[in-house]
Design a protein around this motif. Structure first.
Motif, PDB file in Angstrom:
ATOM      1  N   ALA A 105      -0.939 -10.199   2.907  1.00 47.63           N
ATOM      2  CA  ALA A 105      -0.254  -8.950   2.585  1.00 47.63           C
ATOM      3  C   ALA A 105       1.033  -8.815   3.395  1.00 47.63           C
ATOM      4  O   ALA A 105       2.072  -8.387   2.865  1.00 47.63           O
ATOM      5  N   ARG A 106       0.990  -9.182   4.663  1.00 45.74           N
ATOM      6  CA  ARG A 106       2.204  -9.091   5.488  1.00 45.74           C
ATOM      7  C   ARG A 106       3.280 -10.035   4.984  1.00 45.74           C
ATOM      8  O   ARG A 106       4.467  -9.694   4.975  1.00 45.74           O
ATOM      9  N   THR A 107       2.877 -11.229   4.590  1.00 46.69           N
ATOM     10  CA  THR A 107       3.849 -12.190   4.065  1.00 46.69           C
ATOM     11  C   THR A 107       4.509 -11.659   2.796  1.00 46.69           C
ATOM     12  O   THR A 107       5.731 -11.756   2.616  1.00 46.69           O
ATOM     13  N   LEU A 108       3.708 -11.071   1.899  1.00 51.99           N
ATOM     14  CA  LEU A 108       4.256 -10.520   0.653  1.00 51.99           C
ATOM     15  C   LEU A 108       5.207  -9.363   0.934  1.00 51.99           C
ATOM     16  O   LEU A 108       6.258  -9.234   0.290  1.00 51.99           O
ATOM     17  N   LEU A 109       4.857  -8.512   1.919  1.00 51.60           N
ATOM     18  CA  LEU A 109       5.740  -7.397   2.281  1.00 51.60           C
ATOM     19  C   LEU A 109       7.066  -7.923   2.811  1.00 51.60           C
ATOM     20  O   LEU A 109       8.138  -7.405   2.463  1.00 51.60           O
ATOM     21  N   ASP A 110       7.005  -8.964   3.622  1.00 49.60           N
ATOM     22  CA  ASP A 110       8.231  -9.528   4.194  1.00 49.60           C
ATOM     23  C   ASP A 110       9.103 -10.151   3.101  1.00 49.60           C
ATOM     24  O   ASP A 110      10.323  -9.965   3.084  1.00 49.60           O
ATOM     25  N   ARG A 111       8.477 -10.873   2.173  1.00 51.32           N
ATOM     26  CA  ARG A 111       9.245 -11.482   1.082  1.00 51.32           C
ATOM     27  C   ARG A 111       9.867 -10.411   0.189  1.00 51.32           C
ATOM     28  O   ARG A 111      11.009 -10.549  -0.267  1.00 51.32           O
ATOM     29  N   ALA A 154       2.727   1.105   4.373  1.00 47.48           N
ATOM     30  CA  ALA A 154       4.042   0.473   4.273  1.00 47.48           C
ATOM     31  C   ALA A 154       4.187  -0.280   2.956  1.00 47.48           C
ATOM     32  O   ALA A 154       5.228  -0.217   2.286  1.00 47.48           O
ATOM     33  N   VAL A 155       3.124  -0.990   2.547  1.00 43.83           N
ATOM     34  CA  VAL A 155       3.159  -1.743   1.287  1.00 43.83           C
ATOM     35  C   VAL A 155       3.277  -0.777   0.112  1.00 43.83           C
ATOM     36  O   VAL A 155       4.116  -0.962  -0.786  1.00 43.83           O
ATOM     37  N   ARG A 156       2.442   0.270   0.126  1.00 41.76           N
ATOM     38  CA  ARG A 156       2.484   1.224  -0.988  1.00 41.76           C
ATOM     39  C   ARG A 156       3.834   1.934  -1.059  1.00 41.76           C
ATOM     40  O   ARG A 156       4.422   2.086  -2.133  1.00 41.76           O
ATOM     41  N   GLY A 157       4.339   2.357   0.111  1.00 38.77           N
ATOM     42  CA  GLY A 157       5.623   3.049   0.117  1.00 38.77           C
ATOM     43  C   GLY A 157       6.747   2.177  -0.388  1.00 38.77           C
ATOM     44  O   GLY A 157       7.607   2.614  -1.170  1.00 38.77           O
ATOM     45  N   ALA A 158       6.768   0.895   0.050  1.00 39.50           N
ATOM     46  CA  ALA A 158       7.821  -0.017  -0.396  1.00 39.50           C
ATOM     47  C   ALA A 158       7.699  -0.304  -1.893  1.00 39.50           C
ATOM     48  O   ALA A 158       8.696  -0.422  -2.610  1.00 39.50           O
ATOM     49  N   ARG A 159       6.453  -0.405  -2.383  1.00 37.27           N
ATOM     50  CA  ARG A 159       6.267  -0.669  -3.817  1.00 37.27           C
ATOM     51  C   ARG A 159       6.725   0.513  -4.664  1.00 37.27           C
ATOM     52  O   ARG A 159       7.361   0.357  -5.712  1.00 37.27           O
ATOM     53  N   ARG A 188       6.766  11.521   3.031  1.00 37.58           N
ATOM     54  CA  ARG A 188       7.450  10.425   2.342  1.00 37.58           C
ATOM     55  C   ARG A 188       6.956  10.311   0.898  1.00 37.58           C
ATOM     56  O   ARG A 188       7.750  10.166  -0.042  1.00 37.58           O
ATOM     57  N   THR A 189       5.639  10.403   0.725  1.00 35.38           N
ATOM     58  CA  THR A 189       5.079  10.317  -0.626  1.00 35.38           C
ATOM     59  C   THR A 189       5.514  11.515  -1.462  1.00 35.38           C
ATOM     60  O   THR A 189       5.824  11.387  -2.661  1.00 35.38           O
ATOM     61  N   ALA A 190       5.559  12.695  -0.826  1.00 33.54           N
ATOM     62  CA  ALA A 190       6.015  13.880  -1.554  1.00 33.54           C
ATOM     63  C   ALA A 190       7.454  13.711  -2.014  1.00 33.54           C
ATOM     64  O   ALA A 190       7.813  14.087  -3.148  1.00 33.54           O
ATOM     65  N   GLY A 191       8.294  13.147  -1.154  1.00 30.32           N
ATOM     66  CA  GLY A 191       9.684  12.905  -1.543  1.00 30.32           C
ATOM     67  C   GLY A 191       9.787  11.926  -2.691  1.00 30.32           C
ATOM     68  O   GLY A 191      10.617  12.109  -3.613  1.00 30.32           O
TER      69      GLY A 191
END
Length: 915
Positions: A105-111, A154-159, A188-191
């Motif tokens: 998951a961390r690798t995918l977030l970084d990519r 972090a993953v959900r927010g970036a997605r 952040r999610t509300a925004g």
């Protein structure tokens, strides 16, 4: 072939292909999860116990962990899965990180952070799909990893951000609405939901959502929503939110041109995937309105500045009001550290303040600086800080500004006063280190060797690469030869002036140490070995253990050594060379000799205490009272003694070599004999042979006849254990000649014991039994009598006298149990199993061998387990269980491949015979 995978993002599972592999209860799952979270890194035994039991571990916690490790190893061996390696002071999981869902998951977030929105959305969706429920399900409650929830957010927010850019507003409204209803404080999610509603043509719903969030924050927290959400509300209210997000300027200020003070970054960054993901995760917190201060710390030359500058260039767009950068010169050999007043002047000028308008007083500069950046979304990099006090005036007040500090010191004060997040930067992974050399000098077959000699330290790697690229005449072979010599390695990692290079970088760190700590650092250079603890340091420095621990931890806080586990301090390879050079330059010969003397005395006393916890001691050596009890490591039982030997084994060998080189022959043979007890736990022929040879040579040089006898008997036992030619008979016979002149009943009985064992292995059964019977009759204590009984049983077995052999072996087992000698109990049970098999009592044979296997696994007697699996295979074959026999022989082969390569052929032959 099906791949083995580990799932931590949900119920903890071991998967072979798509099939879950049963591994056991919460304790075993927790152990596997802990090792997987830190894959490739050593997890100390104390850390494991703390994680699995918290502050109230059971008295048998170490034994339970040892047993669970053995249990996991058996399961992993059966599926050809990852390996769990014993690496003092704990264990290390050896597997590709990408086969663990967390690291995937961390690798995918970084990519995704470097990809266009379409690709990023797909990568992040793949990452989010890795969560199969609440992370770390089924482990003990004491095991916590809050960073996994941070990673999910972090993953959900970036997605969601990527999907917003792609215009997927309708889908996001469906997804985010229940999340915000459940937690209206998640701004952040509300925004994100407000943006999706607005761009989907539902402006009224977006405004109503803001009112709901505002009421919730006022009711719960007593404050208005954060500045970013308020700005977003204003844009929606005015109906001027653009399709692509922009960020509001500071309240009451005109939009300004972004400030950029970043220095140039390295062309590419080798490795550092985890560290980059950590920094990215902190940016996500900033974007969620959290005040964030990060401290990146590490030893000199480890690449702290390169990392944060490279990362800052990559994320600069997420800080639209700009980036401030300053080198604080905390460890500059040419200049004193910059004062906060000077740094504030630099920042104020960068923020557009005219020179004439910069206040004279420090507190006024601080106030002006903070007022100028309040509300701005900025990144502030403070490089090479010396102390927390140097940094504090520069910390922005705004939650929208992120501060990253680099330092050779840990700056723990910032964690206490400002809740700073800390990250210690280690050396590069081997493949990443090679890539760094190749950037400068191109590919070469010796680059792996060069990287290893550089200790994978980025500064050293860059120097090596630069030296190769600067001269067409210089070859990699020449540089490897130069760096391969420990006496010339640091000189080889020097370039240009005297202040450039690895040695100079370490020297600056050393010169900045407090006086008493600097003294301890110097003494550390006179202590042989690869690691050090407070007990040996207390003996060398002649200070209390608590004070030694404090000084070592100060050195760790300055990143000159690392505390890899509680009370285990290890210098980097190049720091160790620097330490040795420093001690030779700044300590006199007498001081170095005294330090070595205290080191030897400490290891004699500690090894004697440890070996007595492991079991039988037949020689007369006794070092009780050499050091005060409070100066000794606490070793209450077998497991602690075994752990001590495992951790200190490299040090024992180093101390032996150093003591022999300095002419301390009496000390050497005694220490070699003391370490002999650990041969069961460390079945490495070359190391044991070297230790025994050194011990014999030292005893002869010292003219100590008894010492020569005991060390020759130790060497005989090694020959018997590893089935060397002659089985040590020559050493036993020479010991008998020497012992004849001594009035020592214990020594003579020990000589008869070893002579009998050697003669028996050579087929001289009658002579062997006669010698061993004499050893049984003349043994001055129960310890020697137990060993003699067991050896006599083996001789009688070879002579075909099975009833006598079983009777003597049972008598020996009773003594073993009485003495609590687990290693000897394992051996006696194995021998009883073999004797019962020969006598046709297969049921008794299987019962004995299974009891021995369980004990060997719990005590991690690896070599013994290999022999026991072989015995069990033979027993099962005799009982007609061919499949079971194959399984056990295959396990024996795998163990022998690691610890007894010379014996693998015999077991493979038996296995082939069953195919």
């Amino acid at each position: 072939m099906a791949q083995t995978r580990l799932q931590l993002l949900g119920p903890v599972q071991l998967l072979h292909g798509d099939e879950p592999v049963p591994i056991g209860g919460p304790g075993v799952r927790g152990l596997l999860a802990l090792l997987a979270l830190k894959v490739g890194k050593v997890v100390g035994l104390d850390e494991i116990i703390d994680a699995l039991w918290g502050h109230d571990p059971p008295a048998t916690a170490r034994t339970i962990v040892h047993g669970n490790v053995s249990h996991l190893r058996r399961i992993l061996r059966e599926i050809d899965g990852p390996r769990i390696l014993t690496t003092p002071p704990g264990y290390r999981l050896d597997v590709e990180p990408d086969r663990i869902d967390v690291h995937r998951a961390r690798t995918l977030l970084d990519r995704a952070s470097l990809a266009p929105p379409e690709v990023a959305a797909a990568l992040l969706a793949e990452a989010l799909a890795l969560w199969q429920g609440p992370a770390l399900g089924g482990v003990p409650d004491s095991l916590r990893a809050p960073e996994l929830e941070d990673l999910r957010l972090a993953v959900r927010g970036a997605r969601v951000d990527a999907d917003l850019e792609l215009g997927r507003h309708a889908e996001l409204i469906v997804e985010l609405s229940p999340i915000v209803r459940a937690d209206p404080l998640a701004e952040r999610t509300a925004g994100q939901l407000m943006r999706a509603l607005y761009h989907a043509g539902r402006r009224g719903d977006a405004l109503e959502l803001y009112r709901t969030v505002s009421r919730a924050t006022l009711r719960t927290l007593g404050v208005e929503p954060g500045a970013e959400l308020r700005w977003l509300h204003e844009r929606v209210l005015n109906d001027d939110l653009p399709a692509r997000d922009v960020v509001a300027p500071a309240a009451g200020a005109e939009p300004a041109k972004a400030i950029s003070q970043l220095p140039a970054a390295v062309p590419s960054l080798a490795g550092r995937t985890e560290e980059l993901a950590w920094l990215d995760g902190l940016v996500t917190r900033v974007e969620a309105g959290e005040t964030t201060i990060a401290v990146v710390t590490g030893t000199a030359g480890v690449g702290k500045s390169s990392l944060v500058v490279w990362w800052a260039h990559r994320v600069a767009a997420r800080f639209p009001d700009g980036v401030l950068f300053a080198s604080l010169r905390g460890f500059d050999p040419h200049h004193p550290p910059l004062e906060p007043a000077e740094l504030l002047t630099q920042f104020l000028l960068g923020l557009g303040v005219e020179t004439a308008k910069i206040p004279e007083l420090l507190h006024e500069r601080v106030a002006l600086y903070r007022s100028l950046i309040a509300g701005r979304r900025m990144l502030v990099l403070l490089d090479d800080a010396r102390t927390a006090e140097q940094v504090r005036p520069l910390l922005p007040p705004s939650a929208r500004t992120m501060t990253v500090v680099t330092s050779r010191s840990r700056l723990d004060g910032l964690a206490v006063s400002n809740a700073a997040k800390q990250r210690v930067l280690g050396t590069l992974a081997p493949d990443d280190a090679v890539r760094l050399i190749e950037e400068l000098a191109g590919p070469a077959s010796l680059n792996h060797a060069l990287a290893r000699l550089c200790g994978y330290l980025p500064l050293a790697l860059r120097i090596a690469g630069a030296r190769l690229s600067a001269s067409a005449q210089r070859t990699a072979e020449e540089l490897v030869d130069e760096l391969g010599n420990e006496r010339t390695r640091l000189a080889g990692l020097q370039v240009e002036g005297a202040d450039d290079g690895v040695r100079a970088a370490f020297d600056v760190s050393f010169r900045g140490l407090p006086g008493d700590v600097a003294e301890t650092f110097l003494q550390l250079g006179a202590v042989p070995g690869v690691l050090v603890g407070p007990h040996v340091m207390a003996a060398v420095a002649q200070i209390p253990v608590a004070e030694a621990r404090r000084r070592l931890r100060v050195l760790a806080a300055h990143n000159l050594i690392a505390e890899t586990a509680r009370d285990v301090f290890v210098p980097h390879d190049l720091v160790a060379l620097y330490l040795r050079e420093l001690a030779e330059q700044e300590l006199g010969e007498k001081e170095r000799d005294e330090a070595l003397g205290w080191t030897v005395r400490y290891y004699q006393a500690a090894a004697d205490r440890a070996r007595r916890r492991l079991g039988r001691v037949v020689d007369p050596l006794d070092f009780a009272g050499v050091l005060a009890d409070e100066a000794m490591p606490p070793l209450p039982g077998f497991a602690e003694a075994q752990d001590w030997f495992a951790a200190e084994w490299p040090n024992l060998l180093a101390v032996l070599d150093a003591a022999y080189a300095s002419g301390r022959h009496d000390d050497v043979w005694r220490l070699a004999r003391l370490g002999h007890t650990y041969r069961v736990g460390c079945p490495l022929l070359d190391e044991w042979s070297r230790m025994a040879d050194l011990g014999v040579a030292a005893a002869e040089a010292a003219g100590d006849v008894a010492g020569q006898c005991w060390l020759r008997l130790a060497r005989c036992e090694i020959a018997l254990t590893f089935e060397l030619p002659g089985f040590g008979l020559a050493d036993a016979e020479r010991a008998a000649e020497l012992a004849a002149a001594l009035a020592d009943e214990r020594l003579r009985a020990a000589v008869d014991l070893h002579l009998g064992r050697a003669l028996s292995r050579l087929g001289e059964h009658e002579k062997a039994i006669e010698r061993l019977a004499a050893a049984v009759a003349n043994a001055p204590d129960v310890t020697l009598r137990g060993q003699a009984l067991s050896s006599c049983a083996q001789a009688e077995k070879r002579a075909g006298l099975l009833p006598d052999a079983i009777a003597h072996q049972l008598a020996g087992l009773r003594i073993d149990r009485e003495l609590g000698s687990d290693d000897q109990v394992v051996v006696s049970l194995d021998k009883l199993a073999e004797l019962s098999l020969l006598a046709g009592d297969h049921e008794a044979a299987e019962r004995y061998v299974w009891e021995a296997i369980d004990l060997a696994i719990s005590r991690e007697f690896v070599a013994r387990e290999g022999a026991l699996r072989l015995t069990l295979g033979r027993v099962l074959r005799a009982r007609g269980d061919i499949d079971g026999a194959r399984e056990q022989l295959a396990l024996s082969v795998r163990i022998y491949e690691r610890v007894h390569p010379k014996l693998v052929g015999e077991v493979r032959a038996e296995l082939a015979d069953l195919q």
